[in-house]
Design a protein around this motif. Structure first.
Motif, PDB file in Angstrom:
ATOM      1  N   UNK A  39       0.488  -1.757  -0.024  1.00 51.14           N
ATOM      2  CA  UNK A  39       0.034  -0.138  -0.159  1.00 51.14           C
ATOM      3  C   UNK A  39       0.961   1.010  -0.035  1.00 51.14           C
ATOM      4  N   UNK A  40       0.763   2.236  -1.186  1.00 52.97           N
ATOM      5  CA  UNK A  40       1.039   3.681  -1.104  1.00 52.97           C
ATOM      6  C   UNK A  40       0.589   4.000  -1.426  1.00 52.97           C
ATOM      7  N   UNK A  41       0.284   5.525  -0.258  1.00 53.51           N
ATOM      8  CA  UNK A  41      -0.505   6.675   0.539  1.00 53.51           C
ATOM      9  C   UNK A  41       0.042   7.928  -0.741  1.00 53.51           C
ATOM     10  N   UNK A  42      -0.149   8.590  -1.796  1.00 51.35           N
ATOM     11  CA  UNK A  42      -0.104   9.604  -1.936  1.00 51.35           C
ATOM     12  C   UNK A  42      -0.590  11.350  -1.137  1.00 51.35           C
ATOM     13  N   UNK A  43       0.969  11.530  -0.578  1.00 47.76           N
ATOM     14  CA  UNK A  43       0.671  12.649   0.894  1.00 47.76           C
ATOM     15  C   UNK A  43       0.055  14.245  -0.077  1.00 47.76           C
ATOM     16  N   UNK A  44      -0.088  15.317   0.790  1.00 48.47           N
ATOM     17  CA  UNK A  44       0.175  17.316  -0.107  1.00 48.47           C
ATOM     18  C   UNK A  44       0.324  16.679   1.445  1.00 48.47           C
ATOM     19  N   UNK A  45       0.906  17.896   1.551  1.00 53.32           N
ATOM     20  CA  UNK A  45       0.846  18.875   2.228  1.00 53.32           C
ATOM     21  C   UNK A  45       0.786  20.285   2.399  1.00 53.32           C
ATOM     22  N   UNK A  46      -0.266  21.164   2.647  1.00 53.06           N
ATOM     23  CA  UNK A  46      -0.547  22.768   2.829  1.00 53.06           C
ATOM     24  C   UNK A  46       0.048  23.008   3.957  1.00 53.06           C
ATOM     25  N   UNK A  47       0.543  24.299   3.633  1.00 53.29           N
ATOM     26  CA  UNK A  47       1.501  24.647   5.152  1.00 53.29           C
ATOM     27  C   UNK A  47       2.825  24.761   5.283  1.00 53.29           C
ATOM     28  N   UNK A  48       3.219  23.854   4.403  1.00 51.00           N
ATOM     29  CA  UNK A  48       4.188  23.370   4.332  1.00 51.00           C
ATOM     30  C   UNK A  48       5.799  23.946   4.817  1.00 51.00           C
TER      31      UNK A  48
ATOM     32  N   UNK B  76       3.079   6.071   3.877  1.00 48.71           N
ATOM     33  CA  UNK B  76       3.212   7.019   2.520  1.00 48.71           C
ATOM     34  C   UNK B  76       4.176   7.647   2.249  1.00 48.71           C
ATOM     35  N   UNK B  77       3.948   8.507   1.123  1.00 51.31           N
ATOM     36  CA  UNK B  77       4.746   8.897  -0.048  1.00 51.31           C
ATOM     37  C   UNK B  77       4.779  10.917  -0.269  1.00 51.31           C
ATOM     38  N   UNK B  78       5.063  11.519   0.218  1.00 54.14           N
ATOM     39  CA  UNK B  78       4.738  12.346  -0.042  1.00 54.14           C
ATOM     40  C   UNK B  78       5.233  13.060  -1.440  1.00 54.14           C
ATOM     41  N   UNK B  79       3.687  13.341  -2.268  1.00 53.36           N
ATOM     42  CA  UNK B  79       4.008  14.524  -3.291  1.00 53.36           C
ATOM     43  C   UNK B  79       4.038  15.809  -3.259  1.00 53.36           C
ATOM     44  N   UNK B  80       3.552  15.952  -2.603  1.00 51.30           N
ATOM     45  CA  UNK B  80       3.109  18.099  -2.579  1.00 51.30           C
ATOM     46  C   UNK B  80       3.577  18.534  -1.388  1.00 51.30           C
ATOM     47  N   UNK B  81       4.271  19.431  -1.617  1.00 48.82           N
ATOM     48  CA  UNK B  81       4.229  20.282  -0.118  1.00 48.82           C
ATOM     49  C   UNK B  81       4.265  22.326  -1.220  1.00 48.82           C
TER      50      UNK B  81
ATOM     51  N   UNK C  35      -2.677   1.915  14.021  1.00 50.61           N
ATOM     52  CA  UNK C  35      -2.632   3.754  14.837  1.00 50.61           C
ATOM     53  C   UNK C  35      -0.922   3.980  15.136  1.00 50.61           C
ATOM     54  N   UNK C  36      -0.168   2.516  15.468  1.00 50.94           N
ATOM     55  CA  UNK C  36       0.729   3.571  15.613  1.00 50.94           C
ATOM     56  C   UNK C  36       1.751   3.400  14.663  1.00 50.94           C
ATOM     57  N   UNK C  37       1.135   3.354  13.564  1.00 56.01           N
ATOM     58  CA  UNK C  37       2.325   3.272  11.879  1.00 56.01           C
ATOM     59  C   UNK C  37       3.266   4.792  12.388  1.00 56.01           C
ATOM     60  N   UNK C  38       4.527   4.626  12.248  1.00 57.27           N
ATOM     61  CA  UNK C  38       5.304   5.831  11.362  1.00 57.27           C
ATOM     62  C   UNK C  38       5.598   6.253  12.676  1.00 57.27           C
ATOM     63  N   UNK C  39       5.124   6.322  14.511  1.00 62.15           N
ATOM     64  CA  UNK C  39       4.440   7.101  15.179  1.00 62.15           C
ATOM     65  C   UNK C  39       6.349   7.063  15.564  1.00 62.15           C
ATOM     66  N   UNK C  40       6.942   8.108  16.327  1.00 57.29           N
ATOM     67  CA  UNK C  40       7.776   7.799  17.686  1.00 57.29           C
ATOM     68  C   UNK C  40       7.476   7.516  19.196  1.00 57.29           C
ATOM     69  N   UNK C  41       7.261   6.743  19.801  1.00 58.00           N
ATOM     70  CA  UNK C  41       7.751   6.509  21.182  1.00 58.00           C
ATOM     71  C   UNK C  41       8.801   7.172  22.009  1.00 58.00           C
ATOM     72  N   UNK C  42       9.275   6.733  21.510  1.00 59.12           N
ATOM     73  CA  UNK C  42      10.748   7.701  22.500  1.00 59.12           C
ATOM     74  C   UNK C  42      10.926   8.862  21.867  1.00 59.12           C
ATOM     75  N   UNK C  43      11.432   9.774  23.287  1.00 61.21           N
ATOM     76  CA  UNK C  43      11.835  11.044  22.509  1.00 61.21           C
ATOM     77  C   UNK C  43      13.243  11.483  22.326  1.00 61.21           C
ATOM     78  N   UNK C  44      13.720  12.261  22.468  1.00 60.17           N
ATOM     79  CA  UNK C  44      14.801  12.992  22.607  1.00 60.17           C
ATOM     80  C   UNK C  44      15.636  13.227  23.527  1.00 60.17           C
ATOM     81  N   UNK C  45      17.194  13.387  23.791  1.00 60.76           N
ATOM     82  CA  UNK C  45      17.380  13.648  24.938  1.00 60.76           C
ATOM     83  C   UNK C  45      18.670  13.760  24.867  1.00 60.76           C
ATOM     84  N   UNK C  46      19.441  14.800  25.155  1.00 61.99           N
ATOM     85  CA  UNK C  46      19.398  16.505  26.397  1.00 61.99           C
ATOM     86  C   UNK C  46      18.517  16.521  24.977  1.00 61.99           C
TER      87      UNK C  46
END
Length: 346
Positions: A1-10, A28-33, A335-346
Motif C-alpha cells: 500500500x502506497x498512499x500519496x500525500x500533500x502537505x499545505x502550509x509546509x 506514505x509518500x510525500x508528493x506535494x508540498x 494506529x501507531x504506524x510511523x509514530x515515535x514512542x521515544x523522545x529525544x534527550x538531552x
C-alpha cells in the motif's frame, strides 16, 4: 500500500513536523508540498533539516495543486483551511491541523474566532473517552474529513477526561495553567516571540477565559460526560522551543483512594498515554519528538482537589503526530504506524 500525500502550509513549524514524521512512515509518500510566501522555493530553503525531502519544491497552496494526492494535510492558520477544503474532492482524505473544523457550535466559533463557520469534522483525538462508552477512536475509522485538536486542548483534555468520565472529579471549577513553548504560535515574525523577549522570562497570555481553545476544551469535557463543564486555563509562554506542561486541578468527588485506579484503567491499553508511578511527575523535555503524553497524578486531600500534570510535544502529539495517528485509523492502518514512542534527550 502506497498512499500519496500533500502537505499545505509546509513551510511552517507544524508543516515541517508533519513532513519529518511522514518521511519515515512506511505507507506514505510525500508528493506535494505547498506554501504561501515561500512558494517557488526548494523545501530545503525553509527546512534544511529534512534532508530526505530536499528534492521537493514548495508550490502555491490551491485546491487544484492539492487534489492530486490521496491524503491532504492542512497546516494553515485558522480561517485559511475552510476556503480550500470546500473545493477538495470527496474521495480525498483531508486532515486539518487548524481550528476551522473543530467546533460543533457555530456560536462558539463566532465568539472566539469570528468569520465564516465551515462546520465540524470528525474530531481527531482517538483517546477521548465518550460518555456513552468507548473512545473517539471508533469514529475515526473510515473518516474522510478530520479536525486535529489544538495542542493546549490535548494536554488539558487527556489529563482530565478519565476523572470526568468516571465521576471522581467535578466538571465545574476546573483550573489549568500551562507552560508552553513559542513554536505553538507558528513561525510568523512577532516581537513577543523574539529570543530577546523570551529568554530569561515567562509571561502569561490570553488571560481571563479568552483563549480560543477554551470552547474546544469545554466541548471535549462535555463529550466525556461532564455536565455544564467550566474551566479557567492560563497559558504561560516560557523559553523552550517546543513542549507543553499543563498542571490541571479539579474538585475531588468521593474516595481519594479511587482516583489513581481511574486513570490507570482509562489509559492501560493506550499506546501513547503513559501514567507515571505515584509521586512521579513528567517534564516537558521527556516527550520532545515523541507522540506521547506523560501524566503525573496526585490528590491534595487538604484542598479537596485532584492534581494532574500532563506533558507533551506541542508539534508532535499536539499537532502532527495526532494528525498522522488519525490518518492511520481512517485508512485502516495500524494506529501507531510511523509514530515515535521515544523522545529525544538531552
Amino acid at each position: 500500500m502506497s498512499v500519496s500525500v500533500a502537505v499545505a502550509g509546509a513551510s511552517g513549524y507544524a508543516g515541517g513536523e508533519l513532513l519529518r514524521l511522514l518521511s519515515a512512515h512506511p505507507e506514505f509518500e510525500i508528493v506535494t508540498v505547498t506554501a504561501h510566501q515561500n512558494a517557488g522555493q526548494p523545501l530545503s530553503a525553509v527546512h534544511p533539516h529534512l534532508v530526505s525531502l530536499r528534492h521537493l519544491v514548495l508550490q502555491e497552496t490551491t485546491a487544484a495543486v492539492l487534489s492530486g494526492a490521496d491524503v491532504v494535510f492542512l497546516a494553515l492558520p485558522h480561517g485559511a483551511s475552510g476556503a480550500i477544503t470546500a473545493h477538495l474532492p470527496d474521495d480525498v482524505l483531508v486532515i486539518d491541523c487548524g481550528a476551522d473544523h473543530r467546533l460543533t457550535d457555530p456560536d462558539a466559533w463566532a465568539a472566539f474566532y469570528g468569520g465564516e463557520y465551515h462546520g465540524a469534522w470528525t474530531y481527531g483525538m482517538p483517546e477521548l473517552l465518550l460518555a456513552g462508552g468507548g473512545t473517539q477512536r471508533a469514529n475515526l475509522v473510515g473518516a474522510t474529513r478530520i479536525a486535529v485538536p489544538g495542542c493546549n486542548v490535548t494536554a488539558i483534555t487527556l489529563g482530565l477526561v478519565p476523572g470526568i468520565a468516571a465521576g471522581v472529579i467535578a466538571p465545574d471549577d476546573l483550573v489549568s495553567v500551562l507552560a508552553v513553548g513559542p513554536s505553538g504560535a507558528g513561525r510568523s515574525l512577532r516581537t513577543d516571540l523574539l529570543a530577546a523577549e523570551l529568554l530569561g522570562s515567562a509571561s502569561a497570555y490570553q488571560v481571563g477565559g479568552i483563549h480560543r481553545h477554551t470552547p474546544e476544551i469545554v466541548q471535549n469535557l462535555a463529550a466525556a460526560g461532564g455536565a455544564n463543564p467550566t474551566i479557567s486555563f492560563t497559558p504561560v509562554l516560557v523559553p523552550m522551543a517546543r513542549g507543553i506542561l499543563a498542571t490541571s486541578t479539579a474538585k475531588l468527588v468521593g474516595d481519594p483512594k479511587a482516583v489513581r485506579e481511574v486513570w490507570e484503567s482509562a489509559y492501560a491499553d493506550e499506546p501513547f498515554m503513559h501514567l507515571l508511578p505515584a509521586g512521579v511527575f513528567p517534564k516537558s523535555a521527556d516527550t520532545i519528538g515523541a507522540n506521547t503524553v506523560q501524566i503525573g497524578l496526585a490528590v491534595d486531600e487538604r484542598a479537596g482537589r485532584v492534581v494532574v500534570v500532563s506533558a507533551l510535544d506541542n508539534l508532535v502529539k499536539g499537532t502532527a503526530g495526532a494528525a498522522i495517528q488519525s490518518a492511520n485509523l481512517a485508512l485502516g492502518l495500524p494506529e501507531t504506524l510511523g509514530l515515535p514512542l521515544d523522545g529525544v534527550a538531552p
